[in-house]
Design a protein around this motif. Structure first.
Motif, PDB file in Angstrom:
ATOM      1  N   UNK A 153      22.610  -3.664 -67.348  1.00  0.00           N
ATOM      2  CA  UNK A 153      22.350  -4.766 -66.417  1.00  0.00           C
ATOM      3  C   UNK A 153      22.194  -4.262 -64.988  1.00  0.00           C
ATOM      4  N   UNK A 154      22.979  -3.264 -64.608  1.00  0.00           N
ATOM      5  CA  UNK A 154      22.812  -2.666 -63.271  1.00  0.00           C
ATOM      6  C   UNK A 154      21.437  -2.034 -63.155  1.00  0.00           C
ATOM      7  N   UNK A 155      20.989  -1.349 -64.238  1.00  0.00           N
ATOM      8  CA  UNK A 155      19.648  -0.755 -64.222  1.00  0.00           C
ATOM      9  C   UNK A 155      18.575  -1.832 -64.121  1.00  0.00           C
ATOM     10  N   UNK A 156      18.798  -2.979 -64.769  1.00  0.00           N
ATOM     11  CA  UNK A 156      17.840  -4.079 -64.669  1.00  0.00           C
ATOM     12  C   UNK A 156      17.771  -4.614 -63.244  1.00  0.00           C
ATOM     13  N   UNK A 157      18.913  -4.727 -62.599  1.00  0.00           N
ATOM     14  CA  UNK A 157      18.955  -5.204 -61.213  1.00  0.00           C
ATOM     15  C   UNK A 157      18.230  -4.242 -60.280  1.00  0.00           C
ATOM     16  N   UNK A 158      18.388  -2.955 -60.531  1.00  0.00           N
ATOM     17  CA  UNK A 158      17.768  -1.944 -59.672  1.00  0.00           C
ATOM     18  C   UNK A 158      16.287  -1.719 -59.990  1.00  0.00           C
ATOM     19  N   UNK A 159      15.783  -2.340 -61.049  1.00  0.00           N
ATOM     20  CA  UNK A 159      14.397  -2.132 -61.463  1.00  0.00           C
ATOM     21  C   UNK A 159      13.459  -3.062 -60.694  1.00  0.00           C
ATOM     22  N   UNK A 160      12.183  -3.033 -61.087  1.00  0.00           N
ATOM     23  CA  UNK A 160      11.183  -3.889 -60.444  1.00  0.00           C
ATOM     24  C   UNK A 160      11.094  -5.266 -61.099  1.00  0.00           C
ATOM     25  N   UNK A 161      11.939  -5.535 -62.079  1.00  0.00           N
ATOM     26  CA  UNK A 161      11.921  -6.833 -62.764  1.00  0.00           C
ATOM     27  C   UNK A 161      12.664  -7.863 -61.916  1.00  0.00           C
ATOM     28  N   UNK A 162      12.059  -8.261 -60.809  1.00  0.00           N
ATOM     29  CA  UNK A 162      12.712  -9.156 -59.848  1.00  0.00           C
ATOM     30  C   UNK A 162      13.050 -10.499 -60.485  1.00  0.00           C
ATOM     31  N   UNK A 163      12.190 -10.984 -61.385  1.00  0.00           N
ATOM     32  CA  UNK A 163      12.415 -12.298 -61.990  1.00  0.00           C
ATOM     33  C   UNK A 163      13.668 -12.336 -62.846  1.00  0.00           C
ATOM     34  N   UNK A 164      14.106 -11.178 -63.311  1.00  0.00           N
ATOM     35  CA  UNK A 164      15.300 -11.118 -64.170  1.00  0.00           C
ATOM     36  C   UNK A 164      16.572 -10.835 -63.384  1.00  0.00           C
ATOM     37  N   UNK A 165      16.450 -10.609 -62.095  1.00  0.00           N
ATOM     38  CA  UNK A 165      17.599 -10.146 -61.316  1.00  0.00           C
ATOM     39  C   UNK A 165      18.733 -11.172 -61.287  1.00  0.00           C
ATOM     40  N   UNK A 166      18.401 -12.435 -61.098  1.00  0.00           N
ATOM     41  CA  UNK A 166      19.438 -13.460 -61.069  1.00  0.00           C
ATOM     42  C   UNK A 166      20.198 -13.552 -62.374  1.00  0.00           C
ATOM     43  N   UNK A 167      19.462 -13.507 -63.512  1.00  0.00           N
ATOM     44  CA  UNK A 167      20.113 -13.556 -64.821  1.00  0.00           C
ATOM     45  C   UNK A 167      20.969 -12.321 -65.059  1.00  0.00           C
ATOM     46  N   UNK A 168      20.471 -11.155 -64.640  1.00  0.00           N
ATOM     47  CA  UNK A 168      21.254  -9.930 -64.815  1.00  0.00           C
ATOM     48  C   UNK A 168      22.551 -10.001 -64.019  1.00  0.00           C
ATOM     49  N   UNK A 169      22.479 -10.532 -62.796  1.00  0.00           N
ATOM     50  CA  UNK A 169      23.697 -10.703 -62.001  1.00  0.00           C
ATOM     51  C   UNK A 169      24.655 -11.682 -62.668  1.00  0.00           C
ATOM     52  N   UNK A 170      24.108 -12.710 -63.298  1.00  0.00           N
ATOM     53  CA  UNK A 170      24.961 -13.696 -63.965  1.00  0.00           C
ATOM     54  C   UNK A 170      25.773 -13.040 -65.083  1.00  0.00           C
ATOM     55  N   UNK A 171      25.099 -12.305 -65.955  1.00  0.00           N
ATOM     56  CA  UNK A 171      25.826 -11.661 -67.054  1.00  0.00           C
ATOM     57  C   UNK A 171      26.741 -10.550 -66.550  1.00  0.00           C
ATOM     58  N   UNK A 172      26.311  -9.858 -65.494  1.00  0.00           N
ATOM     59  CA  UNK A 172      27.170  -8.837 -64.905  1.00  0.00           C
ATOM     60  C   UNK A 172      28.433  -9.472 -64.340  1.00  0.00           C
ATOM     61  N   UNK A 173      28.274 -10.638 -63.696  1.00  0.00           N
ATOM     62  CA  UNK A 173      29.441 -11.359 -63.195  1.00  0.00           C
ATOM     63  C   UNK A 173      30.372 -11.776 -64.314  1.00  0.00           C
ATOM     64  N   UNK A 174      29.816 -12.216 -65.449  1.00  0.00           N
ATOM     65  CA  UNK A 174      30.650 -12.571 -66.601  1.00  0.00           C
ATOM     66  C   UNK A 174      31.433 -11.369 -67.112  1.00  0.00           C
ATOM     67  N   UNK A 175      30.766 -10.219 -67.160  1.00  0.00           N
ATOM     68  CA  UNK A 175      31.449  -9.003 -67.631  1.00  0.00           C
ATOM     69  C   UNK A 175      32.602  -8.642 -66.706  1.00  0.00           C
ATOM     70  N   UNK A 176      32.348  -8.654 -65.403  1.00  0.00           N
ATOM     71  CA  UNK A 176      33.402  -8.307 -64.455  1.00  0.00           C
ATOM     72  C   UNK A 176      34.548  -9.311 -64.509  1.00  0.00           C
TER      73      UNK A 176
END
Length: 522
Positions: free
Chosen positions: A155-178
């Motif tokens: 998910x961190x790699x997804x956030x750092x990638x060029x997939x901007x449209x997925x960034x919010x969702x990746x942060x959401x699941x990352x927040x759930x994990x933390x």
């Protein structure tokens, strides 16, 4: 949530005959009609042309198969779309295979066939195709499998990638994990970013997007509310130590401490507590009080009994951000036993010191954080003479850069620092500047057994003293902590300290101390 993510990645798009790829000349005309029907959302008509005219004549035409798969996905016929992509893997151009792997992996993920989806997504990732989305879906698969360390990395790699449209969702699941792992700052950061990033979905006109945005924001509000609270903390430790060379200032090897040259068994009581305000607010305050008391059994070392009071306040600005500035204010009011060789205790003020100033903490990534401190160090020693070069009161400062790394391996969580300090005392004999560094590591062998290792070196130079004094200070330590219950732990530790000086007869010494104790945390 997964359906929306797939919708974002596999969004419908306008297809032209030129963009879709080449087809044999013999089927160009019907293929063009199929493309036109698709762009007009006439999916059934387009599919009929492809199946009955194009693919019947040219069953391996890659462009036609790709369009067929796209239509089947749009119609929700994922099973037939999977079979079509499988045919493309077998007969399509080799340069496009990684795209087909990704499409198959995405469809299998949508069907919750995670074990089957994983190798296809990994294959697409190896081919450097749609890297951000591959990491995102692999992160979701690991999240479902409760492999949180691997999910976090993806998910961190997804956030750092060029997939901007997925960034919010990746942060959401990352927040759930933390949140599940007990890392509140990461959970707050993830939920705040996810909450804000999906706000635009609510006005997009897409009913599914609107529902998903509401679900994400509702979950984020609940988690942020649960973390928006004051926390109390405290700890008490009682230890029985043996010290081969009792020192005047036992908690510091950088101070110009006097040493007794005496051995003693000692009892050490340390404790403290405090409160931490909500890390979800703009300002967070951490207020604490610590105390230290030691009693030496050797009557010749009674002047080395100390009782210290250490209040502290830290104020952080937006602690949930990656870059967090703050201010520290800490005091240390120490008393010394001045009863002589008597077994009684007569505590009198010994010193009043402080540390105050700014710091800034920066989280490079979820596992690596750095902090820069600049603290002033005023000090007063009640035994100082009015005049003379042996006065130890005065001021000074320390500049320190620290780095902390939390690795996926439980036996590797190192912390290192580089420091420069200046002790500007009123008397020349104790005035010094020093460079130093240190390294420590926490090793967690199980839920109840932890070992910590540490090593420090610094090189004070007393430039104004005559003759000039240059020291090398070394400190090494090891501690073993065994949890007995949720609150009680046993502690076994050993410490070695050494000072080597160019004025060897006056300031060179070694010291070993360590012991066994019991800790209570609440």
């Amino acid at each position: 949530m997964t359906l929306l993510a797939l919708t974002m990645v596999f969004a419908s798009f306008f297809v032209s005959a030129a963009d879709a790829g080449e087809v044999p000349v013999s089927v160009e005309a019907p293929y063009s009609r199929a493309v036109i029907a698709f762009n007009q959302s006439q999916f059934d008509k387009s599919l009929e042309i492809l199946d009955n005219q194009v693919l019947k004549a040219e069953p391996t035409a890659a462009a036609a198969l790709e369009l067929r798969a796209l239509i089947l996905k749009a119609k929700g016929n994922d099973g037939e779309a999977l079979r079509t992509y499988g045919e493309l893997v077998r007969s399509g151009p080799a340069r496009e295979k990684f795209k087909y792997y990704f499409e198959i992996g995405g469809l299998l993920h949508k069907q919750k066939r995670y074990a089957q989806a994983r190798p296809y997504l990994n294959a697409a990732l190896r081919g450097d195709f749609n890297v951000g989305a591959c990491h995102y879906f692999l992160g979701l698969i690991d999240y479902e499998d409760k492999q949180f360390d691997s999910a976090e990395r993806h998910l961190v790699a997804a956030i750092d990638s060029e997939a901007v449209a997925l960034r919010g969702l990746a942060y959401f699941y990352l927040g759930l994990i933390y949140y599940k792992l007990g890392y509140p700052l990461g959970a707050i950061r993830g939920m705040r970013y996810a909450r804000d990033s999906v706000e635009a979905w609510k006005s997009s006109g897409d009913a599914a997007a609107k529902r998903s945005a509401e679900d994400i924001q509702d979950t984020a509000r609940k988690i942020l509310k649960s973390l928006d609270r004051v926390q109390w903390f405290g700890n008490v430790v009682f230890k029985n130590d043996y010290d081969t060379n009792v020192t005047l200032l036992p908690d510091s090897i950088t101070s110009p401490a006097l040493v007794s040259g005496k051995r003693s068994v000692k009892q050490v009581l340390t404790g403290g507590g405090g409160l931490m305000t909500s890390p979800a607010r703009m300002f967070q305050a951490v207020a604490s009080y610590r105390t230290y008391f030691n009693y030496n059994d050797n009557p010749d070392t009674k002047a080395f009994d100390f009782f210290s009071h250490i209040p502290a306040v830290y104020v952080n600005y937006k602690p949930y951000l990656r870059l967090t500035p703050g201010v520290k204010l800490e005091g240390n009011y120490s008393f010394q036993n001045q009863a002589g060789r008597d077994t009684s205790i007569e505590m009198h003020p010994y010193s009043l010191t402080g540390e105050l100033g700014p710091y800034a903490r920066y989280e490079v990534n979820p596992h690596l954080a750095t902090q820069l401190d600049f603290f002033l160090r005023p000090k007063k020693y009640y035994g100082d003479a009015v005049t003379g070069e042996d006065r130890r009161g005065g001021g000074g400062y320390v500049l320190r850069l620290t780095a902390e790394y939390q690795s996926p391996w439980k036996q590797l969580s190192p912390t290192g620092y580089l420091a420069y300090e200046l002790d500007d005392t009123n008397g020349k004999n104790w005035r010094y500047s020093a460079y130093g560094f240190g390294l420590s590591n926490t090793m967690r062998f199980s839920a109840i057994n932890t070992m910590t290792l540490g090593f420090d070196m610094n090189f004070p130079r007393y430039e104004d003293r005559r003759p000039i004094r240059e020291d090398t200070n070394i400190n090494a330590r090891v501690a073993w902590i065994h949890a007995l219950t949720r609150h009680f732990s046993t502690i076994l530790d050993a410490n070695y300290a050494s000072t080597r000086s160019n004025l060897e007869g006056l300031f060179t010494y070694t010291r070993f101390f360590g012991g066994f104790g019991l800790s209570y945390t609440f």
